[in-house]
Design a protein around this motif. Sequence first.
Motif, PDB file in Angstrom:
ATOM      1  N   LEU A 283      39.501  19.893  53.065  1.00  0.00           N
ATOM      2  CA  LEU A 283      40.214  20.836  52.511  1.00  0.00           C
ATOM      3  C   LEU A 283      41.559  21.126  51.282  1.00  0.00           C
ATOM      4  O   LEU A 283      41.548  21.419  50.703  1.00  0.00           O
ATOM      5  CB  LEU A 283      40.645  21.407  54.396  1.00  0.00           C
ATOM      6  CG  LEU A 283      41.283  23.109  54.075  1.00  0.00           C
ATOM      7  CD1 LEU A 283      40.322  23.859  53.601  1.00  0.00           C
ATOM      8  CD2 LEU A 283      41.488  23.478  55.184  1.00  0.00           C
ATOM      9  N   PHE A 284      42.251  19.783  52.021  1.00  0.00           N
ATOM     10  CA  PHE A 284      43.506  19.032  50.650  1.00  0.00           C
ATOM     11  C   PHE A 284      43.105  19.589  49.155  1.00  0.00           C
ATOM     12  O   PHE A 284      43.572  20.133  48.646  1.00  0.00           O
ATOM     13  CB  PHE A 284      43.904  18.138  51.076  1.00  0.00           C
ATOM     14  CG  PHE A 284      44.422  17.291  50.039  1.00  0.00           C
ATOM     15  CD1 PHE A 284      45.715  17.482  49.859  1.00  0.00           C
ATOM     16  CD2 PHE A 284      44.117  16.607  49.440  1.00  0.00           C
ATOM     17  CE1 PHE A 284      46.733  17.165  48.702  1.00  0.00           C
ATOM     18  CE2 PHE A 284      45.053  15.417  48.976  1.00  0.00           C
ATOM     19  CZ  PHE A 284      46.034  15.953  47.988  1.00  0.00           C
TER      20      PHE A 284
ATOM     21  N   ALA B  38      47.687  15.771  58.158  1.00  0.00           N
ATOM     22  CA  ALA B  38      46.599  15.651  58.909  1.00  0.00           C
ATOM     23  C   ALA B  38      45.062  15.140  58.239  1.00  0.00           C
ATOM     24  O   ALA B  38      44.004  15.060  59.229  1.00  0.00           O
ATOM     25  CB  ALA B  38      45.917  17.145  59.503  1.00  0.00           C
ATOM     26  N   ASP B  39      45.287  14.235  57.514  1.00  0.00           N
ATOM     27  CA  ASP B  39      44.304  13.308  56.902  1.00  0.00           C
ATOM     28  C   ASP B  39      43.421  14.491  56.493  1.00  0.00           C
ATOM     29  O   ASP B  39      41.656  14.155  56.659  1.00  0.00           O
ATOM     30  CB  ASP B  39      43.795  12.381  57.668  1.00  0.00           C
ATOM     31  CG  ASP B  39      43.353  11.143  56.745  1.00  0.00           C
ATOM     32  OD1 ASP B  39      42.522  11.202  56.135  1.00  0.00           O
ATOM     33  OD2 ASP B  39      42.529   9.744  57.540  1.00  0.00           O
ATOM     34  N   TRP B  40      42.503  15.479  56.264  1.00  0.00           N
ATOM     35  CA  TRP B  40      42.503  16.392  55.987  1.00  0.00           C
ATOM     36  C   TRP B  40      41.781  16.264  54.847  1.00  0.00           C
ATOM     37  O   TRP B  40      42.151  17.520  53.655  1.00  0.00           O
ATOM     38  CB  TRP B  40      42.201  18.108  56.482  1.00  0.00           C
ATOM     39  CG  TRP B  40      41.165  18.958  56.924  1.00  0.00           C
ATOM     40  CD1 TRP B  40      40.407  18.446  56.187  1.00  0.00           C
ATOM     41  CD2 TRP B  40      41.133  19.399  57.796  1.00  0.00           C
ATOM     42  NE1 TRP B  40      39.029  19.886  56.399  1.00  0.00           N
ATOM     43  CE2 TRP B  40      39.976  20.068  57.629  1.00  0.00           C
ATOM     44  CE3 TRP B  40      41.950  20.556  58.243  1.00  0.00           C
ATOM     45  CZ2 TRP B  40      39.176  21.534  58.306  1.00  0.00           C
ATOM     46  CZ3 TRP B  40      41.527  21.192  59.049  1.00  0.00           C
ATOM     47  CH2 TRP B  40      40.424  21.772  58.955  1.00  0.00           C
ATOM     48  N   TYR B  41      41.159  15.188  53.977  1.00  0.00           N
ATOM     49  CA  TYR B  41      40.551  15.082  52.944  1.00  0.00           C
ATOM     50  C   TYR B  41      39.990  16.583  51.498  1.00  0.00           C
ATOM     51  O   TYR B  41      39.943  17.147  50.971  1.00  0.00           O
ATOM     52  CB  TYR B  41      40.025  13.489  52.806  1.00  0.00           C
ATOM     53  CG  TYR B  41      39.663  14.415  50.676  1.00  0.00           C
ATOM     54  CD1 TYR B  41      40.903  13.688  49.978  1.00  0.00           C
ATOM     55  CD2 TYR B  41      38.610  14.297  50.250  1.00  0.00           C
ATOM     56  CE1 TYR B  41      40.671  13.688  48.892  1.00  0.00           C
ATOM     57  CE2 TYR B  41      38.215  13.465  48.860  1.00  0.00           C
ATOM     58  CZ  TYR B  41      39.305  13.260  47.807  1.00  0.00           C
ATOM     59  OH  TYR B  41      39.164  13.146  46.727  1.00  0.00           O
TER      60      TYR B  41
ATOM     61  N   CYS C 124      41.945  23.228  49.208  1.00  0.00           N
ATOM     62  CA  CYS C 124      42.000  24.692  49.568  1.00  0.00           C
ATOM     63  C   CYS C 124      43.403  25.713  48.299  1.00  0.00           C
ATOM     64  O   CYS C 124      42.711  26.716  48.287  1.00  0.00           O
ATOM     65  CB  CYS C 124      43.982  24.135  50.176  1.00  0.00           C
ATOM     66  SG  CYS C 124      44.062  25.764  51.533  1.00  0.00           S
TER      67      CYS C 124
ATOM     68  N   LEU D 138      48.030  19.838  55.765  1.00  0.00           N
ATOM     69  CA  LEU D 138      46.539  18.291  55.640  1.00  0.00           C
ATOM     70  C   LEU D 138      46.923  17.457  55.086  1.00  0.00           C
ATOM     71  O   LEU D 138      45.690  16.577  55.709  1.00  0.00           O
ATOM     72  CB  LEU D 138      45.556  19.696  54.400  1.00  0.00           C
ATOM     73  CG  LEU D 138      45.105  21.350  54.547  1.00  0.00           C
ATOM     74  CD1 LEU D 138      44.747  21.560  53.768  1.00  0.00           C
ATOM     75  CD2 LEU D 138      44.579  21.012  56.043  1.00  0.00           C
TER      76      LEU D 138
END
Length: 311
Positions: A117-118, A112-115, A121, A109
């Motif tokens: 959800l990071f 993937a630069d998915w702040y 989660c 995450l």
Amino acid sequence: MTQAPIKFWWILAGLISLLVLASSIGQYLARKNNNEVIRNLNDRIRAWWIMVAVLVACFIIGKVATLLLYALLSFFALREFITLTPTRKGDHWALCICFYIAIPLQYWLIGADWYGLFVMCLPVYGFLLLPAVTALSGDTDAFISRVAKIQWGLMLTVYCLSYAPALMLLPIPGYEGQNLLLLMYLLLVVQLSDIFQYIFGKLLGKTKIAPNVSPSKTIEGLIGGGLLAIAAGTALWWITPFTPLQAAFLSFIIVACGFLGGLSLSAIKRSIGTKDWGYMISGHGGVLDRLDSVVFAAPVFFHLIRFAFVP
């Protein structure tokens, strides 16, 4: 050449100079009086050479290598935590989720630069999933303490630690391409604080802060070592997007959080009757012994920077 590599090589030159000086002093002391303290000192210095070499390699290779390194550190730190806090057969599937799903997912995450959800989660979905999976095993003996232990271990060694490489996610205007220097800054201030507090504590320490938790931590060591680490962090403002005053404040936060992290994890070690989390790093104990300050400091440092510098 961009600003980041230039600043990096200056910092590297300074670190190598300090390590050469420390190695020379260590060898000189060993020739004079090679007692247990001197041997431990030289073991620590040799370990620092290896740790610096690994960090340099990750910086040169880039983001993927840094994420892989921290994923491995999370794996080893969680393994140490779980090993010293024994589990039962009913915890097997929950632990499999922690090691083989949670760790890869958390660092993926970040990559993937998915702040969004990071940051939620593990604290939300992981928090709910682990007790449910443990309950399915049918083993209710000491259920609350077992689940709490696994949850806390996951939060410390994976979630909190992952905030260190997550500094690479922050889109700070005017600081593009230099975010790995923020990670280096965090690690330098944390480790210098630990070293300076240890030295001041040995030389001047008289007033113990929590003798039943960590006998080596003293008020004199905290104040003297903390102030010196803050001064070092302030002097390194030029590798960050901070002003000197901002660097001083953030260094203070790092030192304070790092101290509380070390104290908290020392309390866990005392409660289970052990001195170190492991023996993986010669002279330093286990991986978690080197990361106890980082796991408390990294999340706070990340969010303060995000609040103050990210539009």
